[in-house]
Write a protein that holds these residues in place. Structure first.
Motif, PDB file in Angstrom:
ATOM      1  N   ALA A 173      12.538   0.112   9.398  1.00 34.88           N
ATOM      2  CA  ALA A 173      10.963  -0.553   8.966  1.00 34.88           C
ATOM      3  C   ALA A 173      10.268   0.118   8.209  1.00 34.88           C
ATOM      4  CB  ALA A 173      10.564  -1.987   9.561  1.00 34.88           C
ATOM      5  N   ASP A 174       9.230   0.194   7.351  1.00 41.58           N
ATOM      6  CA  ASP A 174       8.574   1.161   7.048  1.00 41.58           C
ATOM      7  C   ASP A 174       7.604   0.750   6.957  1.00 41.58           C
ATOM      8  OD1 ASP A 174       9.167   0.509   4.354  1.00 41.58           O
ATOM      9  OD2 ASP A 174      10.355   2.200   3.763  1.00 41.58           O
ATOM     10  N   ASP A 175       6.313   0.882   6.066  1.00 41.09           N
ATOM     11  CA  ASP A 175       4.674   0.720   5.713  1.00 41.09           C
ATOM     12  C   ASP A 175       4.945  -0.704   4.726  1.00 41.09           C
ATOM     13  OD1 ASP A 175       5.685   2.540   4.048  1.00 41.09           O
ATOM     14  OD2 ASP A 175       3.530   3.005   3.736  1.00 41.09           O
ATOM     15  N   GLU A 176       6.537   0.149   3.572  1.00 41.60           N
ATOM     16  CA  GLU A 176       6.135  -0.850   3.067  1.00 41.60           C
ATOM     17  C   GLU A 176       7.150  -2.153   3.129  1.00 41.60           C
ATOM     18  OE1 GLU A 176       8.772  -1.285  -1.957  1.00 41.60           O
ATOM     19  OE2 GLU A 176       9.033   0.665  -0.734  1.00 41.60           O
TER      20      GLU A 176
ATOM     21  N   TYR B 260       1.673   2.195  11.078  1.00 40.34           N
ATOM     22  CA  TYR B 260       1.785   3.482   9.366  1.00 40.34           C
ATOM     23  C   TYR B 260      -0.165   3.094   9.304  1.00 40.34           C
ATOM     24  CZ  TYR B 260       6.481   2.960   9.510  1.00 40.34           C
ATOM     25  OH  TYR B 260       8.027   2.782   9.897  1.00 40.34           O
ATOM     26  N   PRO B 261      -0.905   4.183   9.916  1.00 39.42           N
ATOM     27  CA  PRO B 261      -2.349   3.647   9.759  1.00 39.42           C
ATOM     28  C   PRO B 261      -3.186   4.501   8.004  1.00 39.42           C
ATOM     29  CG  PRO B 261      -2.082   4.995  11.509  1.00 39.42           C
ATOM     30  CD  PRO B 261      -0.883   4.643  11.038  1.00 39.42           C
TER      31      PRO B 261
ATOM     32  N   ASN C 144      -3.117  -0.442   3.683  1.00 37.59           N
ATOM     33  CA  ASN C 144      -4.798  -1.009   3.301  1.00 37.59           C
ATOM     34  C   ASN C 144      -5.093  -1.245   2.449  1.00 37.59           C
ATOM     35  OD1 ASN C 144      -6.063   0.568   6.112  1.00 37.59           O
ATOM     36  ND2 ASN C 144      -4.337   2.260   4.981  1.00 37.59           N
ATOM     37  N   TYR C 145      -4.648  -0.904   1.041  1.00 39.52           N
ATOM     38  CA  TYR C 145      -5.385  -1.944  -0.903  1.00 39.52           C
ATOM     39  C   TYR C 145      -4.926  -3.549  -0.270  1.00 39.52           C
ATOM     40  CZ  TYR C 145      -4.718  -2.676  -5.446  1.00 39.52           C
ATOM     41  OH  TYR C 145      -5.022  -3.290  -6.625  1.00 39.52           O
TER      42      TYR C 145
ATOM     43  N   LYS D 291      -9.418   4.068   2.906  1.00 41.80           N
ATOM     44  CA  LYS D 291      -8.966   3.928   3.661  1.00 41.80           C
ATOM     45  C   LYS D 291      -6.797   4.753   2.057  1.00 41.80           C
ATOM     46  CE  LYS D 291      -9.571   2.733   8.618  1.00 41.80           C
ATOM     47  NZ  LYS D 291      -9.230   2.088   9.264  1.00 41.80           N
ATOM     48  N   ALA D 292      -7.313   3.473   2.123  1.00 40.01           N
ATOM     49  CA  ALA D 292      -6.161   3.598   0.876  1.00 40.01           C
ATOM     50  C   ALA D 292      -6.270   4.636  -0.447  1.00 40.01           C
ATOM     51  CB  ALA D 292      -6.163   2.460   0.176  1.00 40.01           C
ATOM     52  N   LEU D 293      -7.629   4.939  -0.676  1.00 39.19           N
ATOM     53  CA  LEU D 293      -7.462   6.231  -1.976  1.00 39.19           C
ATOM     54  C   LEU D 293      -7.702   7.390  -0.736  1.00 39.19           C
ATOM     55  CD1 LEU D 293      -9.064   6.849  -4.316  1.00 39.19           C
ATOM     56  CD2 LEU D 293     -10.855   7.018  -3.532  1.00 39.19           C
ATOM     57  N   LYS D 294      -7.824   6.975   0.370  1.00 38.62           N
ATOM     58  CA  LYS D 294      -7.541   9.030   1.475  1.00 38.62           C
ATOM     59  C   LYS D 294      -6.405   9.136   1.169  1.00 38.62           C
ATOM     60  CE  LYS D 294      -8.922  11.288   5.802  1.00 38.62           C
ATOM     61  NZ  LYS D 294      -9.394  10.750   6.683  1.00 38.62           N
ATOM     62  N   ALA D 295      -5.189   7.658   1.757  1.00 35.28           N
ATOM     63  CA  ALA D 295      -3.768   8.475   1.018  1.00 35.28           C
ATOM     64  C   ALA D 295      -3.195   8.891  -0.027  1.00 35.28           C
ATOM     65  CB  ALA D 295      -3.124   6.595   1.951  1.00 35.28           C
ATOM     66  N   ASP D 296      -3.656   8.255  -1.148  1.00 36.82           N
ATOM     67  CA  ASP D 296      -3.065   8.481  -2.722  1.00 36.82           C
ATOM     68  C   ASP D 296      -4.705   8.496  -3.566  1.00 36.82           C
ATOM     69  OD1 ASP D 296      -1.835   8.947  -4.715  1.00 36.82           O
ATOM     70  OD2 ASP D 296      -0.559   7.018  -4.705  1.00 36.82           O
ATOM     71  N   PRO D 297      -4.910   9.367  -3.318  1.00 38.56           N
ATOM     72  CA  PRO D 297      -6.365   9.705  -4.606  1.00 38.56           C
ATOM     73  C   PRO D 297      -6.154   9.906  -6.167  1.00 38.56           C
ATOM     74  CG  PRO D 297      -5.854  11.802  -2.687  1.00 38.56           C
ATOM     75  CD  PRO D 297      -5.055  11.125  -3.143  1.00 38.56           C
ATOM     76  N   HIS D 298      -5.104   9.377  -6.599  1.00 36.81           N
ATOM     77  CA  HIS D 298      -4.126   9.772  -7.529  1.00 36.81           C
ATOM     78  C   HIS D 298      -3.744   7.782  -8.141  1.00 36.81           C
ATOM     79  CE1 HIS D 298      -5.140  13.903  -8.546  1.00 36.81           C
ATOM     80  NE2 HIS D 298      -3.950  13.898  -6.947  1.00 36.81           N
ATOM     81  N   ASN D 299      -4.197   7.322  -6.991  1.00 35.79           N
ATOM     82  CA  ASN D 299      -3.885   5.703  -7.644  1.00 35.79           C
ATOM     83  C   ASN D 299      -4.673   5.049  -8.277  1.00 35.79           C
ATOM     84  OD1 ASN D 299      -3.312   2.872  -7.346  1.00 35.79           O
ATOM     85  ND2 ASN D 299      -1.295   3.923  -6.878  1.00 35.79           N
ATOM     86  N   HIS D 300      -4.041   4.756  -9.550  1.00 38.03           N
ATOM     87  CA  HIS D 300      -5.085   4.125 -10.331  1.00 38.03           C
ATOM     88  C   HIS D 300      -6.054   2.597  -9.085  1.00 38.03           C
ATOM     89  CE1 HIS D 300      -5.226   7.521 -13.530  1.00 38.03           C
ATOM     90  NE2 HIS D 300      -3.898   7.059 -13.159  1.00 38.03           N
TER      91      HIS D 300
END
Length: 480
Positions: free
Chosen positions: A399-402, A431-432, A438-439, A460-469
């Motif tokens: 298992a992973d975060d997905e 998977y903090p 987080n999103y 936290k979500a934005l920190k994990a992926d700053p380019h995600n629209h």
């Protein structure tokens, strides 16, 4: 009492079970020469000899023309065995000779003496049974057959038979244990998957060769294996055929892993295409391009390809990889004996292909096949099955975060949003820094009008992926 039928039957058995080839027969069809090039052995069956003098004359004729016989056979026989099948009674003479070439004389006057020349109980039992089952014309026709494919199909092929039986047993066992076939059941049984192999489950390179999706899949592959396996086994022998089969199957699986990351691959087709590649290698090596044989092989190959177009789960990469693998392993074996320079060229080529495959396999973007299977079940509305697969994935530590994200969606659909959120929060413990978990929690808390928590998760979500629209838009919306 022995008859002409016994004469042809013995010749047939030497061809079928002992891998001899018909090289000569006289005009009256009362003398048959069978040769085994690898053993440097010549066997002569003679019917209706009438005296010891005729036996001496037949043996001396071979001895005196030894050079001509060797040129005719394309090898010098180390052993020549004469089997004289006769109804006539005459004084037997000890005519065996030892030397550079051993000459052995056996006179066979009854069925008991015929059975005694059989090397083991298995062949002896079949010999007894075939006496009633088949006619003289049946044995004669097969001994004198000159069709290249039919000559090979006549031979006894224990490795091919064993492989077919193993595949069928595995398939029937799958039906017993799993009732119906799914990607997950094939995955658990040992199917080939990029995700699992790069996590250390290398055994799948072999186990996947013996797994099949459905009845049509195994039927097609076993028919192909029976045909091409028998031909290759007839040409190279039993254990060499097994080496070619397994090597080509593994080579095919490396090709599959290099390009396919989202499917479960299973089936013997890669190894079978390796046998086809081996046949083309034999023709290339021998420089003997029998037009009839090539034509028949190409027809069968085209039929296989056309039928495969109408079947699901066909792995083209494995087919191409198997074809190349079977061709190269045969060149390797041949050049090891005949040409060391070319042998090392083939070794280097195989190493280059192997290293390239490993680089490709371990650098290609990893895809968690378990999540793909869960998503497919959800898309089809099978949420209960999807939930069961999530538990299975967690239990296997894949298992992973997905996976936890999908688990939350399933729980929300089947139970409630609160329980779904609990699953996402559980996933965050492992998977903090997961953007997707987080999103989802940010979206869920916004829906509950808890903007403080929503902003925390969005950040936290934005920190994990700053380019995600999506993450950017949600963060901006919560600020406003």
């Amino acid at each position: 009492m022995v008859t002409e039928k016994h004469f042809w039957k013995c010749s047939y058995f030497w061809i079928k079970y002992f891998n001899f080839e018909l090289v000569h027969h006289d005009e009256n069809n009362q003398e048959v020469w069978l040769a085994h090039k690898k053993k440097s052995e010549l066997v002569i069956f003679n019917y209706n000899i009438k005296s010891a003098q005729e036996i001496r004359f037949t043996k001396d004729k071979i001895k005196e023309h030894k050079q001509d016989v060797s040129e005719f056979l394309t090898f010098e026989p180390k052993k020549v065995t004469f089997y004289f099948i006769t109804e006539h009674n005459f004084t037997d003479e000890h005519l065996n000779e030892s030397g550079k070439t051993n000459y052995n004389i056996k006179i066979l006057r009854n069925e008991q003496s015929l059975e005694r020349i059989m090397p083991n109980l298995f062949i002896k039992t079949i010999f007894k049974q075939d006496n009633k089952k088949h006619t003289l014309s049946y044995f004669k026709k097969r001994v004198l057959n000159t069709n290249p494919i039919e000559k090979h199909m006549l031979k006894f092929a224990p490795i091919t038979y064993s492989l077919v039986i193993i595949n069928i047993i595995v398939w029937l066992s799958m039906i017993l244990f799993f009732n119906h076939f799914t990607q997950l059941s094939l995955l658990d049984a040992g199917g080939l998957v990029h995700f699992n192999v790069i996590h250390g489950e290398w055994y799948r390179l072999v186990t996947s060769i013996f797994l099949h999706y459905n009845f049509e899949h195994i039927l097609m592959n076993m028919l192909s294996l029976f045909i091409f396996g028998k031909i290759v086994e007839s040409i190279v022998g039993h254990w060499r055929m097994l080496v070619i089969y397994l090597f080509a199957g593994i080579f095919a699986n490396f090709a599959s892993l290099s390009f396919s990351i989202t499917t479960v691959s299973a089936g013997a087709s890669g190894a079978i295409f390796g046998l086809i590649g081996a046949l083309f290698a034999f023709m290339f090596i021998s420089k003997s391009f029998n037009k009839k044989l090539i034509g028949q092989l190409l027809i069968v190959l085209v039929i296989l390809i056309v039928i495969s177009l109408f079947m699901s789960n066909i792995n083209v990469y494995a087919h191409i990889g198997g074809l190349i693998g079977g061709f190269l392993i045969c060149l390797l074996g041949h050049y090891f004996v005949s040409d060391k320079n070319k042998f090392w060229i083939v070794v280097v080529l195989l190493l280059v292909l192997f290293v390239a495959a490993q680089i490709r396999i371990f650098t290609i973007k990893e895809d968690n096949i378990y999540n793909t299977i869960i998503t497919n079940e959800m898309t089809q509305g099978n949420y209960k099955e999807a939930q069961s697969m999530v538990k299975h994935t967690i239990k296997k530590n894949y298992a992973d975060d997905e996976t936890y994200y999908l688990n939350g969606l399933i729980t929300t659909t089947l139970n409630s949003r609160a329980e779904g959120m609990a699953d996402w929060e559980r996933g965050l413990r492992y998977y903090p820094n997961s953007g997707i978990l987080n999103y989802e929690l940010a979206i869920a808390n916004r829906a509950l009008d808890d903007k403080s928590k929503a902003r925390k998760y969005a950040k936290k979500a934005l920190k994990a992926d700053p380019h995600n629209h999506d993450y950017l838009n949600l963060t901006k919306e919560l600020k406003d």
